[in-house]
Design an enzyme around this catalytic site. Structure first.
Site, mmCIF file in Angstrom:
data_model
loop_
_atom_site.group_PDB
_atom_site.id
_atom_site.type_symbol
_atom_site.label_atom_id
_atom_site.label_comp_id
_atom_site.label_asym_id
_atom_site.label_seq_id
_atom_site.Cartn_x
_atom_site.Cartn_y
_atom_site.Cartn_z
ATOM 1 N N LYS A 199 0.844 -1.208 0.000
ATOM 2 C CA LYS A 199 0.000 0.000 0.000
ATOM 3 C C LYS A 199 0.874 1.251 0.000
ATOM 4 C CE LYS A 199 -0.243 -0.110 5.062
ATOM 5 N NZ LYS A 199 -1.080 -0.474 6.226
ATOM 6 N N TYR A 237 13.858 31.652 7.508
ATOM 7 C CA TYR A 237 12.605 32.288 7.934
ATOM 8 C C TYR A 237 12.567 32.511 9.440
ATOM 9 C CZ TYR A 237 10.319 31.627 3.405
ATOM 10 O OH TYR A 237 9.965 31.688 2.087
HETATM 11 C C1 LIG Z 1 -0.496 -1.592 6.790
HETATM 12 C C2 LIG Z 1 -1.144 -2.850 7.201
HETATM 13 C C3 LIG Z 1 -0.374 -4.008 7.352
HETATM 14 C C4 LIG Z 1 1.130 -4.007 7.292
HETATM 15 O O1 LIG Z 1 1.602 -3.573 8.543
HETATM 16 P P1 LIG Z 1 3.176 -3.432 8.805
HETATM 17 O O2 LIG Z 1 3.269 -3.130 10.259
HETATM 18 O O3 LIG Z 1 3.592 -2.284 7.964
HETATM 19 O O4 LIG Z 1 3.791 -4.691 8.422
HETATM 20 C C5 LIG Z 1 -1.031 -5.191 7.642
HETATM 21 N N1 LIG Z 1 -2.378 -5.223 7.772
HETATM 22 C C6 LIG Z 1 -3.160 -4.124 7.650
HETATM 23 C C7 LIG Z 1 -4.624 -4.249 7.817
HETATM 24 C C8 LIG Z 1 -2.558 -2.895 7.370
HETATM 25 O O5 LIG Z 1 -3.326 -1.816 7.245
#
Ligand SMILES: *Cc1c(COP(=O)(O)O)cnc(C)c1O
Length: 381
Positions: A33, A259
């Protein structure tokens, strides 16, 4: 060097995947993702599939569609979609979808009916973080309705999934409560006649620390790119961010920098201009704390990080050999003394995930291919 650059090392992803596949007692799902946690979803997916992962996971259907469009045929699960998402496309592209509610189940069933396919679903239970997934009070009804959907031939319940809210702290009693709730959810599913082959609860942290949570599959994302939320296992960071100095100037003691004049030089010193700022992913909140590596030594960024640029204090004598065009390493694996993403996260009061997913789109990317490693037994990718 002539441009800022984000280097992604797929060899690190390959090694991390192998370690995680070895630790997982079941299958390994590579979670890609958010563009593979900012590392490139297609590159990370292909690398993980070649090194022990058997499935892919994403949040939105659009992310799953991109994987298919890139020619990836491996099983993909998408677990976070509104009820009016394009589930017909999921059916057509053979993307599995998570179902957290009766409303989602009926939308998925309608899409399956319309496309004359059997959609594979994973029923999603909230294991105790009041975020995604069905509440326990709604679970039995969801399982019964899903079983009817199977009997009508619309769907197949291929999996049951949950997610741990406190796995980064293996000692937290929240983990045991979540495991218990997940076991209960599996039992309810079974009692309604469902036989989900994939049962998955663990992400990276629990894959590394808690085999009791593994069931038949682990879903790992952070670990693939070298982030271990449990801080128990050295993994290989896969990102390096560099930029060339644009200018170097000598200034007097008391010179205000940037800044708001948030910094004044305490002595005569050399200042270097780094062409990266918060639009490129350097958190502005790290101003006054962050360091970079230049000419083999660590030097502090001074003044506020602005949208496109930041200023490094090279010291009273400058750094030998460092002038305009000299390369600056903002972060990397750490082996040459450069700051790590973990240090940047600490300077910014956040976690590594937020840094790696936040690199701006205008930073050019370079991808280093994974070296060929010995074939994995049983891996045909
Ligand atoms: C992002 C996510 C993962 C992966 O988690 P990590 O800690 O990055 O390995 C697994 N399951 C769900 C439902 C997630 O949203």
């Amino acid at each position: 060097m002539s441009t800022s650059e984000l280097t992604v090392d797929l060899d690190a992803v390959a090694r991390n995947t192998r370690l995680l596949a070895e630790r997982a007692t079941g299958e390994l799902m590579a979670v890609v993702k958010a563009d593979g946690f900012g590392h490139g979803a297609v590159d990370v997916a292909r690398t993980a599939l070649a090194n022990g992962a058997t499935r892919l996971g994403v949040t939105s259907l659009a992310e799953a569609v991109s994987l298919r469009e890139a020619g990836i045929a491996a099983p993909v699960l998408s677990w976070l979609n509104p009820v009016d998402a394009d589930f017909a496309t999921a059916a057509r592209l053979r993307v599995d979808v998570a179902v957290p509610s009766l409303e989602h189940l009926s939308a998925v069933s309608v899409a399956a009916g319309r496309t004359a396919t059997r959609l594979r679903v994973h029923l999603h239970v909230d294991a105790g973080m009041a975020r995604d997934g069905a509440e326990p009070s709604a679970w039995a009804a969801l399982c019964r309705a899903a079983r009817r959907g199977e009997q009508y031939g619309r769907i197949e319940v291929a999996g049951v999934m949950g997610h741990l809210g406190c796995a980064d702290d293996p000692a937290d009693p929240c983990n045991a409560r979540a495991r218990t709730r997940f076991a209960w959810a599996l039992e309810v599913a079974r009692s309604t006649g469902l036989r989900p082959r994939q049962r998955h609860l663990a992400a990276t942290a629990a894959t590394l620390t808690d085999p009791r949570s593994h069931h038949t599959m682990s879903r790992v994302g952070a670990g693939l790119v070298g982030i271990d939320p449990s801080r128990t296992t050295p993994l290989a960071p896969a990102m390096t961010l560099t930029a060339p100095l644009v200018q170097v100037r000598r200034v007097r003691a008391g010179t205000p920098v940037g800044y708001g004049h948030a910094h004044r030089t305490s002595r005569t010193t050399y200042l270097g201009l780094v062409p990266l700022g918060y639009a490129d992913g350097l958190p502005r909140v790290a101003s006054g704390r962050a360091e970079v590596l230049v000419g083999g030594v660590r030097r502090p960024l001074v003044g506020r990080i602005s949208m496109d640029q930041a200023v490094v204090d090279l010291g009273a004598d400058g750094v030998p050999g460092v002038g305009p065009g000299a390369p600056v390493t903002v972060f990397g694996p750490g082996g040459a003394g450069e700051p790590t993403v973990a240090e940047w996260a600490a300077w910014s009061g956040t976690i590594e995930h937020e840094l790696v997913t936040g690199i701006g789109a205008r930073v050019p990317r370079r991808v280093l291919a994974a070296r060929r490693l010995p074939e994995l037994a049983g891996c045909s990718a």
